[in-house]
Design an enzyme around this catalytic site. Structure first.
Site, mmCIF file in Angstrom:
data_model
loop_
_atom_site.group_PDB
_atom_site.id
_atom_site.type_symbol
_atom_site.label_atom_id
_atom_site.label_comp_id
_atom_site.label_asym_id
_atom_site.label_seq_id
_atom_site.Cartn_x
_atom_site.Cartn_y
_atom_site.Cartn_z
ATOM 1 N N LYS A 149 -7.421 14.798 -6.465
ATOM 2 C CA LYS A 149 -7.550 15.216 -7.861
ATOM 3 C C LYS A 149 -8.905 15.859 -8.162
ATOM 4 O O LYS A 149 -9.024 16.638 -9.096
ATOM 5 C CB LYS A 149 -7.266 14.036 -8.775
HETATM 6 C C1 LIG Z 1 -2.122 11.344 -8.287
HETATM 7 C C2 LIG Z 1 -1.876 10.987 -6.885
HETATM 8 C C3 LIG Z 1 -0.652 11.254 -6.269
HETATM 9 C C4 LIG Z 1 0.515 11.867 -6.995
HETATM 10 O O1 LIG Z 1 0.286 13.190 -7.381
HETATM 11 P P1 LIG Z 1 1.225 13.880 -8.506
HETATM 12 O O2 LIG Z 1 0.627 15.209 -8.729
HETATM 13 O O3 LIG Z 1 1.119 12.979 -9.711
HETATM 14 O O4 LIG Z 1 2.597 13.911 -7.976
HETATM 15 C C5 LIG Z 1 -0.521 10.945 -4.914
HETATM 16 N N1 LIG Z 1 -1.515 10.367 -4.233
HETATM 17 C C6 LIG Z 1 -2.699 10.075 -4.793
HETATM 18 C C7 LIG Z 1 -3.752 9.417 -3.980
HETATM 19 C C8 LIG Z 1 -2.931 10.385 -6.139
HETATM 20 O O5 LIG Z 1 -4.110 10.102 -6.698
#
Ligand SMILES: *Cc1c(COP(=O)(O)O)cnc(C)c1O
Length: 456
Positions: A108
């Protein structure tokens, strides 16, 4: 580029609205009115930041100049521990795309660092003040805080489900000292947090009054930033005569949608696998058409403990040929009855691009254990779900797993799987001993609103 809402294809928006609002006033998600094709031959052999500039620029219209965007991209990615932001490593018969080399150890950061600098640019130029309110299942919060902390004219309020994120995830959110950061632990689960934020947005009195802005994974700016690493990793695969598939640990459908966007722009991806944990609404939807909301289960991959996959609405829009009234109807149905049945014709369309899988808790632990023993590599539980997905759906070719978080973020799960403690990278060790700051509040929108108003 012009944007519309999935629930109204007549009203047109520019990137600035899309970015600042996050969600359209009609409750729909923003999407481009039409999408350009990219000539992928022009994108080969570029450094990550150069590639990002080429891919992102066409989406931002007159929000900023090419030169300003270039500066912002350089600045955003200078805080990563790898020169090219991400790294592709071979693990057994597949490649693992490590996306966790940013400041808060999850993918993210890649989108959020950029967003933080977009906010700074916008607020400085327009002399405005904003309050970002965001729900997190653990990783978004830390990434958003790191991107916004200390920036002028903006506060950030992060709602996380109390006692339902890992200790390291929580510490990365709650140990900052900056005065514009506020952590709220909600007595509830992630979907409750997400609903609280949605309710506050929908209350126009409140949201306009506090100048509320959102950075949840529905924010289009995040999606375009995430599509860049699909291109980047594609070009790192030498043998591109074989089809290229991606497996994506999925919760809110943001990351895997970014892969779909890359494909729609012309990147020749074969299949995208939606890899879920026990919270498998998307797996049920894609394997048998049953998109039906169930209770959220707590798992060792908490960032995917989600039932309502917000970004799925963007795919539904495509499946319904852009019929906005149909989307309004479907979303109303899901909200009223918690259910949507996808017919066979649409399922076939989905399966052209997407496959899906689900993993139980035992399977996740077993995958972490096996991969460690065989290859001496520790996968975090989310990435393990992505890795294992390729054992469940049989796909030939080049298989790339998105590794979405650093294993040290989930120490309990790693200990359980291989009886080892994975340390934080040394730059981040200090957070373990810092004092934490957060307020615990009931799952009650009025209490949360009051709390926010008192702090801005
Ligand atoms: C947010 C997240 C996900 C999922 O991603 P999406 O875009 O919500 O599908 C998967 N793995 C980790 C470690 C995350 O932080």
């Amino acid at each position: 580029m012009e944007y519309i809402s999935t629930r109204n294809s007549k009203k047109v928006f520019e990137f600035k609205d899309v970015f600042i609002k996050g969600l359209a006033d009609d409750g729909g998600l923003f999407i481009p009115r039409s999408l350009h094709k990219i000539d992928i031959n022009e994108l080969k052999n570029l450094e990550y930041t150069e590639l990002a500039k080429k891919i992102i620029y066409p989406f931002i219209g007159n929000f900023m100049t090419k030169g300003d965007l270039a500066q912002i991209i350089n600045k955003s990615y200078s805080v990563f521990r790898k020169k090219n932001v991400v790294e592709l490593v071979k693990v057994g018969d597949r490649s693992v795309l490590e996306l966790f080399h940013g400041p808060t150890l999850a993918f993210k950061d890649i989108a959020m660092q950029l967003l933080g600098n977009f906010y700074e640019y916008y607020l400085t130029n327009e002399n405005k003040k904003l309050n970002i309110v965001v729900a997190t299942s653990g990783d978004t919060g830390a990434a958003a805080i790191d991107a916004i902390k200390g920036k002028k004219n903006v506060n950030i309020f992060v709602l996380h489900p109390h006692n339902k994120v890992s200790s390291v995830q929580r510490k990365l959110m709650t140990t900052g000292k900056e005065k514009n950061v506020f952590n709220i632990a909600v007595d509830g689960n992630f979907d409750d947090c997400q609903n609280l934020v949605k309710t506050m947005f929908a209350d126009k009195n409140f949201s306009n009054d506090i100048k509320m802005s959102g950075v949840n994974s529905i924010n289009w700016a995040r999606i375009i930033a995430q599509s860049v690493y699909y291109f980047y990793s594609y070009f790192l695969i030498e043998d591109n005569k074989q089809p290229i598939n991606f497996s994506v640990p999925t919760g809110n459908f943001g990351d895997v949608y970014a892969g779909y966007l890359a494909k729609k722009m012309g990147l020749p991806i074969n299949k995208l696998i939606i890899a879920t944990n026990q919270n498998d609404i998307l797996h049920r939807a894609i394997s048998n058409g049953n998109y039906e909301v169930e209770k959220v289960h707590e798992t060792i991959s908490p960032s995917m403990d989600i039932q309502i996959a917000s970004n799925f609405e963007r795919l539904l829009y495509d499946l319904n040929n852009g019929d906005d009234l149909e989307i309004v109807e479907i979303m109303k149905n899901i909200s009223d009855n918690g259910k949507y049945i996808i017919d066979d014709k649409k399922l076939n369309l989905i399966n052209k691009n997407f496959l899906s899988s689900r993993m139980s808790e035992e399977e996740v632990l077993k995958t972490i254990n096996t991969i460690y023993k065989k290859y001496n590599i520790i996968l975090d539980p989310h990435s393990a779900i992505g890795y294992g997905a390729f054992d469940k759906v049989n796909l030939n070719g080049n298989n790339i797993v998105l590794a979405t978080a650093h294993p040290c973020k989930f120490p309990d799960a790693i200990k359980k799987a291989i009886d080892l403690k994975e340390d934080l990278p040394k730059e981040l060790m200090f957070v373990m001993n810092e004092e934490e700051k957060f307020d615990i509040i009931d799952n009650d929108v009025n209490k949360i609103k009051k709390h926010i108003r008192e702090r801005i």
